[in-house]
Design a protein around this motif. Sequence first.
Motif, short mmCIF file in Angstrom:
data_model
loop_
_atom_site.label_atom_id
_atom_site.label_comp_id
_atom_site.label_asym_id
_atom_site.label_seq_id
_atom_site.Cartn_x
_atom_site.Cartn_y
_atom_site.Cartn_z
N TRP A 78 0.59 -1.26 0.07
CA TRP A 78 -0.45 0.06 0.34
C TRP A 78 1.00 0.92 0.05
N ASN A 111 -7.90 -10.61 6.30
CA ASN A 111 -9.13 -10.66 6.74
C ASN A 111 -10.01 -11.08 8.22
N ARG A 143 -6.51 2.96 9.26
CA ARG A 143 -7.30 2.80 8.58
C ARG A 143 -7.37 2.76 7.56
N LEU A 146 -6.73 -0.03 5.39
CA LEU A 146 -7.99 -1.12 5.70
C LEU A 146 -9.38 -0.77 4.47
N ASN A 147 -9.36 1.15 4.50
CA ASN A 147 -9.98 1.78 3.87
C ASN A 147 -10.02 0.83 1.98
N THR A 148 -8.62 0.94 1.27
CA THR A 148 -8.12 0.23 0.03
C THR A 148 -8.52 -1.02 0.04
N LEU A 150 -10.51 -2.52 1.95
CA LEU A 150 -11.96 -2.64 1.45
C LEU A 150 -12.22 -2.24 -0.07
N ASP A 151 -12.14 -0.96 -0.60
CA ASP A 151 -11.63 -0.77 -2.01
C ASP A 151 -11.64 -2.38 -2.41
N ARG A 157 -15.64 -4.98 5.47
CA ARG A 157 -16.13 -3.51 6.46
C ARG A 157 -15.33 -3.47 7.24
N ASN A 158 -14.61 -2.22 7.37
CA ASN A 158 -13.03 -1.25 7.96
C ASN A 158 -13.23 -1.80 9.03
N CYS A 160 -11.93 -0.39 11.63
CA CYS A 160 -11.24 0.51 12.38
C CYS A 160 -12.48 1.57 12.81
N ARG A 161 -13.07 0.65 14.11
CA ARG A 161 -14.40 1.86 14.77
C ARG A 161 -14.26 2.14 15.63
#
Length: 389
Positions: A78, A111, A143, A146-148, A150-151, A157-158, A160-161
């Motif tokens: 990344w 995952n 975050r 992990l957004n990438t 997700l894409d 779902r990410n 990081c919440r």
Amino acid sequence: MANKNGHRRFGAIRKLPSGRYQARYPGPDGRMRKAPETFARKPEAERFLTLVEAQMLRHEWIDPDRGKVALQVYGERWIDERPNLRPRTVQLYRWTWNKHIVPFLGARMVNELDPAMIRTWRSDLLTDGVSIGGAAKAYRLLRAVLNTALDDELIRRNPCRIKGADQEKSAERPTLTLRQVFALVEKVPARYRALLLVAAFGSLRWGEVSALKRRDVNVITGTVRVREAYSEIRGRGLVLGPPKSRAGARVVALPAAILPVLREHVDTYVKPDADALVFTTGSGRPILRGNFNKLVRWHQTVASIGATGLHFHDLRHTGNVFAAKSGTSLRDLMTRMGHDSPRAAMIYQHATAEADTAIAAAINAELEKLVSGQTDDDGGAAGASAEVG
């Protein structure tokens, strides 16, 4: 769901010798896949298959095999693939990734990560003495990675919440009064006085002011154009690149009161060619950030004006405070500072030249009051000398 003959329409369930139940199902490619875990009761396995079937019908199913990549490997890739990152940013990303994320989570499959793991990871960072600010930087980086993911459809779902985990609560940095700025300028060698004035009253970052060239400085109109910035990269030294943000490329108006010092500096210390650096060492070389502290005896000098602990970057902070006091709009202020905004402040950059000149004029009016003795500058003795040169 089972048909009239007791056979499931989607997937299959079998009882293992251990007494637990295993669920299997065909993916869109026809290949059979196992549930990631076994189940204590058959109805639990049935619910799992019903959920997977619904996800496929809604085109929300993600192949669990896609996410079977170690977080360390995925994160390193990344960082390598991020476009237009400044070298210094890449270095900071790698350091944060390897220091705060890989030791805790690097071996986990992408995952496998869930919110509970992320909460434990962040808690461990803080327990180990990482500052809230350092933990926030690491959380934001994780975050983003992990957004990438997700894409890329590696996760659904990410995880990081954690509310507020991305926020830094840094201590308020100090600022100088006008009188302190000039006191500081008078205490450094003449070669570096204009540098301090441009940094403070132009709200420039160290990398921006140290990269200014003769063609970037107009001593007649009193403006400097920020086109490039220096970064200091371990193992590579000084690297010239774009400013920190898109809005960092900008033209900044300076107060008229400091222009005589800037003109004298350019005439005395700057070579005539357009690409000559404006601020250099006595040998004409670019100034390294650490060396500058030694050249001006920074820590002793700032202590002598009552500003112990002041950082060079606090000059920019000081200039931003002066500009904000002029009453300008937030949009114009962010443009002067070179900050991006949610509304893309760069769009308004060309339209704010007049407003930016007004900011410089407002600062200059205060400077002229100080020089003429009409203000005591936050309690200082009225009429005290504020000359620089």
